[in-house]
Design a protein around this motif. Sequence first.
Motif: not given
Length: 696
Positions: A125-136
């Motif tokens: 979830m930590r890595y997925i959250w980083k990816g989501v923030r990058c897309l945001a």
Amino acid sequence: MKFIIKHEIEGRLRIHVVQGIMTCEQADILCWFLVQQENITDAKVYERTADAVIRYTGSREEIIVLLQGFCYEKTEVPENVLAGSGRELNSSYREKLIMKTLLHYGGKLIVPYPIRKVWMTFKAMRYIWKGVRCLAKRKIEVPVLDATAIGVSVFRGDFETAGSVMFLLGIGELLEEWTHKKSVGDLARSMSLNVKKVWLKTDESEVLVHSSSIRPGDIVVVHMGNVIPFDGEVYAGEGMVNQASLTGESIPVRREKGKIVYAGTVLEEGELEIVVKAVSGSTRFEKIVTMIEDSEKLKSSLESKAEHLADQLVPYTLLGTGIVGLVTRNATKALSVLMVDFSCALKLAMPITVLSAIREAGQHGITVKGGKYLEAVAEADTIVFDKTGTLTKAKPTVVQVEVFGDYPADEALRIAACLEEHFPHSMAKAVVDAAKKKKLYHEEMHSKVEYIVAHGISSYIDERKVVIGSSHFVFEDEGCTIRPECRERFDALPAEYSHLYLAIDGKLTAVICIEDPLREEASDMVRMLKKEGISKVVMMTGDSERTAASIAKRVGVDEYYSEVLPEDKAAFVEKEKSAGRKVIMIGDGINDSPALSAADAGIAISDGAEIAREIADITIAADDLREVVTLKKLSDLMMRRIRKNYRGIVGINSGLIGLGVAGVIQPTTSALFHNTSTLAISLRSMKNLLSEEKAE
């Protein structure tokens, strides 16, 4: 201190300190104590085993007595030694790496698979959250790729692949962080202040005292060309201060009464009396670390290109994954592309290569303020040398004092030393040292001293004007004359020496003859530089044509220029750059600073003026000019390793993608090979460049 001798040969002892756990601070104290001793040539202390290896000269018994008398509590160590040793940093990262490896592999043996699945999902979830923030932020960069690879693996139930990817990514992050912090720390320590003596303002005069005796509230005097040793407030005077060492901005700022000045900045013009506010060196160290970490100057253009290319490749990797999935209708093959990306290795290996090269340069006594300058040295085809203190030895000596007036030789030398000790130049050092050897001590008997860059010094003693400097300054600028009866002796002055002229009330009083011997390695160094690809070697000096021609011939330079002013050196550098050449400038004096700033890479010899060291991009501390060749080799090897990394990353990852699409290897294997190769390239990038070349 109690200790056991574990092993010894002549000139070397390995001891074990009999105590409980040795802390990093205790190891630093012991190491500092040992290296300060005159008869100890080298010492290493290992806190994990409480061992020390000591190399020494002289009597073994002296070392034993020395160790027996050592006590941690009674040893006074400078604050900045403990604050910035780096030992604690290395120890903490070693423990982090060991712990991460043990948890990963030990967990597989001990923790049941269902629990590990929950734990890996939580970690993912930590890595997925980083990816989501990058897309945001409307960016498709490396975190998106990592998040997609880990997220897809978890979604498919392939927790082993997800775990391996996260473990290798974590190891890579730790290694990058460790290498970066260590390199920055080493660089900051080498840039930290090393001011031993300062001018203390008293009621009657200025007194030269040790910097450690200064306390907050004291007033210190800083003369033009010197480094400001403490944070403080201007009490009197005005001047132009270069703050490049803290702000990265080389344009000097005006400082006058009431203004704040900072330790490590340099007074380019004027004179300041400063009320000391803080004497600790740790704030300076912290400022430098922040400046280095934030400064874009650290990055070479290739390093920056690698980071940008890494981010630019991410959308293509995702597009490739989609195309393979659509064409093959096989999720496993599509995942094979996703598991392999070029960007991870590019972003990791390139900065490590540059920072490792900076660290290795430090091991040779070379301080480099950023990868940009190593790249400039690698590309350089022209080197411009100052003569005095650079091609010639850093410690010229007074050979004789010829008098032409009413003052005896010793009195003339005493007056000269009294004036020259205020200003940083190798010739000035020679005069001051000669007076000390003859025990010609003096009180400050002159009025305010005025320094005219590249010309000389002017002041008053008992209302009589005193000037000292070059022939041009004394006879042409100041209009001084030679007594007719002394003309014959003046014309017979030995031509092989440099001359410093002292005049009082417009009459020549003495000529100080200074021997400035050529460094033995100078001609060898020039020959080696040409072998390394330097096509043009130039010497520039303020000395006479006769002296310059003699030195140029012996050194083997391609061109030389005599009787030049500071602005002439800078103008020559600019002219060469406008002709499309990459220029390195090497100097040691205050009059070299304009040219050092103008060059693609400015190199200062560390025995020279503080302003030269602060403005220069690179400082060489070693007393051997062949370290310039070492720097050139190191720079060339760094660029070669970066290009080799490019080829290796592209080749390996392209091969893995091809094998995955062909169905030869599974995504798990693909991810393992990709991350292992990334780690291997990064670890190889940490190796010393010069030793690796010798091995090859």
